[in-house]
Design an enzyme around this catalytic site. Structure first.
Site, PDB file in Angstrom:
ATOM      1  N   LYS A  29       0.842  -1.205   0.000  1.00 46.03           N
ATOM      2  CA  LYS A  29       0.000   0.000   0.000  1.00 46.03           C
ATOM      3  C   LYS A  29       0.872   1.247   0.000  1.00 46.03           C
ATOM      4  O   LYS A  29       2.011   1.232   0.478  1.00 46.03           O
ATOM      5  CB  LYS A  29      -0.970   0.027   1.189  1.00 46.03           C
ATOM      6  CG  LYS A  29      -0.345   0.203   2.575  1.00 46.03           C
ATOM      7  CD  LYS A  29      -0.139   1.650   3.002  1.00 46.03           C
ATOM      8  CE  LYS A  29       0.731   1.745   4.242  1.00 46.03           C
ATOM      9  NZ  LYS A  29       1.598   2.865   4.367  1.00 46.03           N
ATOM     10  N   PRO A 114       9.700  -4.545   0.043  1.00 47.65           N
ATOM     11  CA  PRO A 114      10.821  -4.370   0.974  1.00 47.65           C
ATOM     12  C   PRO A 114      10.367  -4.142   2.417  1.00 47.65           C
ATOM     13  O   PRO A 114       9.246  -3.703   2.661  1.00 47.65           O
ATOM     14  CB  PRO A 114      11.552  -3.138   0.420  1.00 47.65           C
ATOM     15  CG  PRO A 114      10.620  -2.489  -0.532  1.00 47.65           C
ATOM     16  CD  PRO A 114       9.619  -3.502  -0.978  1.00 47.65           C
ATOM     17  N   LEU A 115      11.282  -4.459   3.358  1.00 49.67           N
ATOM     18  CA  LEU A 115      10.983  -4.350   4.789  1.00 49.67           C
ATOM     19  C   LEU A 115      11.097  -2.900   5.257  1.00 49.67           C
ATOM     20  O   LEU A 115      11.946  -2.157   4.766  1.00 49.67           O
ATOM     21  CB  LEU A 115      12.008  -5.156   5.615  1.00 49.67           C
ATOM     22  CG  LEU A 115      12.247  -6.626   5.285  1.00 49.67           C
ATOM     23  CD1 LEU A 115      13.190  -7.230   6.325  1.00 49.67           C
ATOM     24  CD2 LEU A 115      10.958  -7.393   5.213  1.00 49.67           C
ATOM     25  N   ALA A 116      10.284  -2.537   6.249  1.00 51.50           N
ATOM     26  CA  ALA A 116      10.364  -1.208   6.909  1.00 51.50           C
ATOM     27  C   ALA A 116      10.469  -0.084   5.883  1.00 51.50           C
ATOM     28  O   ALA A 116      11.289   0.819   6.003  1.00 51.50           O
ATOM     29  CB  ALA A 116      11.554  -1.173   7.878  1.00 51.50           C
ATOM     30  N   ALA A 117       9.624  -0.154   4.847  1.00 46.93           N
ATOM     31  CA  ALA A 117       9.749   0.746   3.705  1.00 46.93           C
ATOM     32  C   ALA A 117       8.627   1.772   3.622  1.00 46.93           C
ATOM     33  O   ALA A 117       8.623   2.608   2.723  1.00 46.93           O
ATOM     34  CB  ALA A 117       9.780  -0.080   2.418  1.00 46.93           C
ATOM     35  N   GLY A 118       7.627   1.668   4.514  1.00 43.17           N
ATOM     36  CA  GLY A 118       6.454   2.548   4.394  1.00 43.17           C
ATOM     37  C   GLY A 118       5.452   2.011   3.397  1.00 43.17           C
ATOM     38  O   GLY A 118       4.555   2.722   2.953  1.00 43.17           O
ATOM     39  N   GLY A 122       4.832  -5.928   6.028  1.00 43.59           N
ATOM     40  CA  GLY A 122       4.546  -6.864   7.118  1.00 43.59           C
ATOM     41  C   GLY A 122       3.049  -7.008   7.337  1.00 43.59           C
ATOM     42  O   GLY A 122       2.533  -8.124   7.551  1.00 43.59           O
ATOM     43  N   SER A 123       2.327  -5.896   7.251  1.00 49.46           N
ATOM     44  CA  SER A 123       0.868  -5.932   7.411  1.00 49.46           C
ATOM     45  C   SER A 123       0.232  -6.683   6.251  1.00 49.46           C
ATOM     46  O   SER A 123      -0.751  -7.414   6.434  1.00 49.46           O
ATOM     47  CB  SER A 123       0.311  -4.505   7.447  1.00 49.46           C
ATOM     48  OG  SER A 123       0.889  -3.790   8.502  1.00 49.46           O
ATOM     49  N   ALA A 124       0.785  -6.503   5.052  1.00 51.03           N
ATOM     50  CA  ALA A 124       0.277  -7.221   3.878  1.00 51.03           C
ATOM     51  C   ALA A 124       0.424  -8.728   4.090  1.00 51.03           C
ATOM     52  O   ALA A 124      -0.500  -9.506   3.817  1.00 51.03           O
ATOM     53  CB  ALA A 124       1.047  -6.794   2.626  1.00 51.03           C
ATOM     54  N   ASP A 156      -2.567  -1.313   9.786  1.00 45.00           N
ATOM     55  CA  ASP A 156      -2.734  -1.344   8.320  1.00 45.00           C
ATOM     56  C   ASP A 156      -3.304  -2.668   7.823  1.00 45.00           C
ATOM     57  O   ASP A 156      -3.583  -2.805   6.625  1.00 45.00           O
ATOM     58  CB  ASP A 156      -1.379  -1.138   7.624  1.00 45.00           C
ATOM     59  CG  ASP A 156      -0.819   0.263   7.820  1.00 45.00           C
ATOM     60  OD1 ASP A 156      -1.598   1.183   8.138  1.00 45.00           O
ATOM     61  OD2 ASP A 156       0.399   0.432   7.638  1.00 45.00           O
TER      62      ASP A 156
HETATM   63  O1  C5P Z   1      -0.373  -0.752  14.376  1.00 45.94           O
HETATM   64  P1  C5P Z   1       1.061  -1.021  14.091  1.00 45.94           P
HETATM   65  O2  C5P Z   1       1.639  -2.078  14.975  1.00 45.94           O
HETATM   66  O3  C5P Z   1       1.333  -1.303  12.642  1.00 45.94           O
HETATM   67  O4  C5P Z   1       1.843   0.331  14.405  1.00 45.94           O
HETATM   68  C1  C5P Z   1       3.241   0.371  14.501  1.00 45.94           C
HETATM   69  C2  C5P Z   1       3.671   1.590  15.289  1.00 45.94           C
HETATM   70  O5  C5P Z   1       3.426   2.785  14.516  1.00 45.94           O
HETATM   71  C3  C5P Z   1       2.954   1.819  16.582  1.00 45.94           C
HETATM   72  O6  C5P Z   1       3.541   1.094  17.638  1.00 45.94           O
HETATM   73  C4  C5P Z   1       3.076   3.316  16.773  1.00 45.94           C
HETATM   74  O7  C5P Z   1       4.365   3.647  17.273  1.00 45.94           O
HETATM   75  C5  C5P Z   1       3.001   3.838  15.353  1.00 45.94           C
HETATM   76  N1  C5P Z   1       1.619   4.228  14.974  1.00 45.94           N
HETATM   77  C6  C5P Z   1       1.067   5.367  15.544  1.00 45.94           C
HETATM   78  N2  C5P Z   1      -0.207   5.739  15.183  1.00 45.94           N
HETATM   79  C7  C5P Z   1      -0.912   5.020  14.279  1.00 45.94           C
HETATM   80  C8  C5P Z   1      -0.358   3.855  13.689  1.00 45.94           C
HETATM   81  C9  C5P Z   1       0.929   3.497  14.070  1.00 45.94           C
HETATM   82  O8  C5P Z   1       1.684   6.050  16.362  1.00 45.94           O
HETATM   83  N3  C5P Z   1      -2.135   5.420  13.936  1.00 45.94           N
END
Ligand code: C5P
Length: 326
Positions: A29, A114-118, A122-124, A156
């Protein structure tokens, strides 16, 4: 060929437990709009975001087994822990507990995102694991039920059960599809070397805001920190890439740029290559550029590759469906 996304599409799932293997494909995404509000009591930030699923995919195959195991190949192999901390394992265990069945499956992940890419890779993968285990175990959960299980795994994950283009509110887990007329947008994805940790980027935004250094969008009257998605949603309806380009925005961009200043060079190179617009995807460090059509996207990707500002430049289109059995 560009895939049409049908919002009323049903999950392609067998009614009986599959003997396996079940194969599921899931997209990455990007966020076309990411308005970030203040930190809530639970530590998350209130969001107003527009999610958009693009044609960069991971794949999970699920087979019957006596325990729960995960193996992987591709992006991040050897770096990503395959134990209980992995979102795929957490998704399978959460679904098994919800359905009161044993969490038995042999899962294999083929990773391109890719990992930790925005890009919510991981959510996918967690969304793909839910859809794959639902089919393998013959649970027959609806997409809405899977999305509600998904919300307990990560912010996500519900969106990646649905795919398409959708408005996300709450911490991102409350998803409503955007029912625009079918259209396809063309993107260039500039993949960086190394990732950014999402919590670090949110923390940096809080710090910049406290220091008065993060620009704010015109916000909701009830919540002045949270930029509204209205302009982006109106732009999507116009189906003009130039109009969409002008409406793209991301509150996390300033924070990602502060942590990784070299991303400014990537954005500059994309503009110089003729992109209609460019922005950082989610918490970064991936940069995405909007093109007017497929050939335009290919030219931008070639120029970014030549400019050597990123690890790889790929073309993609969206919207595409979420996690689906193939
Ligand atoms: O929900 P998820 O585990 O993917 O979120 C990862 C981290 O991103 C959270 O621990 C938080 O630090 C940050 N986050 C946030 N606000 C959101 C979504 C994520 O601060 N709405």
């Amino acid at each position: 060929m560009t895939e049409a996304w049908r919002p009323d599409e049903e999950l392609d799932r067998p009614r009986l437990a599959a003997s396996g293997p079940v194969k599921v494909r899931v997209p990455a995404k990007i966020n076309l709009h990411l308005g970030v509000g203040p930190v809530r009591a639970d530590g998350y930030h209130e969001l107003s975001t527009v999610f958009h699923a693009i044609s960069l995919y991971d794949e999970i195959s699920a087979r019957r087994g006596d325990t729960l195991t995960l193996t992987m190949e591709g992006e991040g192999a050897g770096e990503l822990a395959l134990d209980e901390s992995n979102l795929v394992i957490r998704a399978a265990r959460t679904l098994a507990a919800h359905a009161k069945v044993p969490a038995h499956a042999r899962l294999h992940l083929r990773k391109q995102i890719p990992l930790a890419a925005g890009l919510a890779g991981g959510s996918a993968d967690a969304a793909a694991a839910l859809v794959a285990c639902d089919a393998l175990w013959g649970l027959g959960l609806s997409r809405d039920e899977l999305a509600s299980v998904a919300a307990g795994i990560g912010s996500d994950v519900p969106f990646l059960v649905y795919g398409g283009t959708a408005l996300g509110t709450g911490r991102g887990e409350a998803v409503s599809p955007v029912l625009a007329r079918p259209s396809s947008w063309h993107w260039v994805i500039a993949i960086a070397d190394g990732g950014l940790a999402t919590p670090d980027v949110y923390r940096e935004l809080d710090r910049l805001r406290e220091a008065g250094q993060a620009p704010r969008l015109p916000g909701h009257a009830s919540n002045p920190l949270l930029g509204s998605a209205d302009q982006l949603l109106a732009a999507l309806r116009q189906r003009d890439p130039a109009v969409l380009g002008a409406a793209l925005d991301n509150d996390l961009q300033a924070a990602a740029l502060s942590l990784r200043p070299s991303l400014a060079d990537v954005l500059k190179a994309g503009h110089a290559a003729g992109a209609l617009a460019g922005l950082i995807s989610g918490s970064g460090p991936t940069c995405v550029f909007l093109a007017s059509d497929g050939p335009h996207a290919s030219r931008i990707a070639e120029e970014l590759t030549t400019a050597e500002v990123c690890r790889a430049a790929r073309t993609a289109h969206g919207p595409v469906p979420g996690a689906r059995v193939i």
